[in-house]
Design a protein around this motif. Structure first.
Motif, PDB file in Angstrom:
ATOM      1  N   ARG A   1       2.744  -1.100  -5.160  1.00 27.64           N
ATOM      2  CA  ARG A   1       2.220  -0.460  -3.945  1.00 27.64           C
ATOM      3  C   ARG A   1       1.173  -1.343  -3.308  1.00 27.64           C
ATOM      4  O   ARG A   1       0.308  -1.898  -3.978  1.00 27.64           O
ATOM      5  CB  ARG A   1       1.638   0.915  -4.273  1.00 27.64           C
TER       6      ARG A   1
ATOM      7  N   TYR B   1      -0.878   1.931   0.137  1.00 22.25           N
ATOM      8  CA  TYR B   1      -0.168   3.208   0.185  1.00 22.25           C
ATOM      9  C   TYR B   1       1.294   3.078   0.606  1.00 22.25           C
ATOM     10  O   TYR B   1       1.906   4.066   1.036  1.00 22.25           O
ATOM     11  CB  TYR B   1      -0.885   4.203   1.106  1.00 22.25           C
ATOM     12  N   HIS B   2       1.872   1.903   0.474  1.00 25.43           N
ATOM     13  CA  HIS B   2       3.287   1.711   0.787  1.00 25.43           C
ATOM     14  C   HIS B   2       3.961   1.014  -0.385  1.00 25.43           C
ATOM     15  O   HIS B   2       3.419   0.059  -0.954  1.00 25.43           O
ATOM     16  CB  HIS B   2       3.468   0.894   2.072  1.00 25.43           C
ATOM     17  N   ASP B   3       5.167   1.490  -0.732  1.00 21.14           N
ATOM     18  CA  ASP B   3       5.866   1.001  -1.914  1.00 21.14           C
ATOM     19  C   ASP B   3       6.609  -0.287  -1.605  1.00 21.14           C
ATOM     20  O   ASP B   3       7.272  -0.410  -0.561  1.00 21.14           O
ATOM     21  CB  ASP B   3       6.863   2.058  -2.414  1.00 21.14           C
TER      22      ASP B   3
END
Length: 271
Positions: free
Chosen positions: A92, A95-97
């Motif tokens: 991550r 907050y983004h995979d």
């Protein structure tokens, strides 16, 4: 006798979808079609890094591992029952995979998906990222979400390419690869968190000793500006130090004050 037409209540009125809402709805419908394998459906819709319910009281219980055979996300404490399965570690960034490009290319064709370099490894985003404003000027943009990209990339994430292939192709069979072995070493597991302090830059940018081209010019210019500002501040501080008047020691000040103090007054003689 004339009939009065009664309009239906507002609750059953037709909802007006914006273009983005309609596009995302169609993408979700096509994603769960029979042309998409189950593991890919779960990968693009799963919420990773949530606390594991089984190991709720344990430390580092975030679900950052995806099992392709079971189509579920697991935490590091659930690793051993799935050690013989095909596993994919999810990382991550803000907050983004993201997933490693080397792992993704073993599963499907990731060409024209913009990759980034972080911690000396190339990664790609799993899903598209929300944008604060829609701006489309001159340049290269994602075919699905209009995010600005570098040349010659066409997709900002894995989901954007999947959505594009579902709209334009008959299926994903020719873009998916047979991968029967995708191991994950337990000793090499980390928390998957890429901190904002680490460098996340497009993989197309190259750093040369001459500092020419693209992001290097901006980076070198920023360093030169910072060095110049620091030098000016140092010069100012030096000037202030030189021009500052020197103060005498405390003992000298006390001595001068004592010497100026009045003595005992003497009466004038009487004539």
């Amino acid at each position: 006798m004339s009939l009065v037409t009664v309009r239906p209540p507002a609750a059953v009125a037709r909802r007006r979808f914006s273009f983005l809402e309609l596009s995302s709805s169609l993408s979700a419908i096509m994603l769960f079609s029979s042309h998409v394998p189950r593991w890919l459906q779960v990968l693009l819709t799963e919420k990773f890094f949530n606390a594991c319910i089984i190991h709720e009281d344990a430390k580092k219980n975030e679900k950052n591992i995806f099992c392709l055979d079971c189509c579920i996300s697991i935490c590091p404490h659930c690793f051993h029952p799935h050690s013989s399965h095909r596993l994919l570690q999810i990382r991550r960034y803000v907050y983004h995979d993201v997933i490693r490009l080397d792992d993704a290319t073993k599963l499907m064709d990731c060409s024209f998906v913009q990759s980034y370099i972080t911690n000396s490894a190339k990664v790609i985003f799993i899903n598209q990222r929300p944008q604060t404003r829609q701006f489309r000027g001159s340049g290269n943009f994602c075919t699905i979400c209009d995010r600005s990209l570098q040349h010659p990339y066409l997709f900002c994430s894995l989901s954007c390419k999947v959505n594009y292939l579902l709209r334009t192709e008959d299926g994903l069979s020719q873009f998916l690869f047979e991968c029967s072995y995708l191991p994950l070493n337990y000793s090499g597991l980390d928390d998957g968190l890429v901190t904002p302090d680490s460098v996340l830059e497009p993989s197309g940018s190259t750093k040369t000793s001459s500092g020419s081209g693209g992001y290097d010019d901006v980076w070198c210019g920023a360093l030169a500006s910072t060095a110049t500002t620091t030098e000016i501040v140092r010069k100012k501080r030096t000037t202030l130090t030189v021009c500052r008047p020197t103060c005498p020691p405390v003992s000298e000040v006390s001595g001068s004050l004592m010497s100026r103090r009045k003595k005992t007054p003497q009466r004038a003689p009487l004539y």
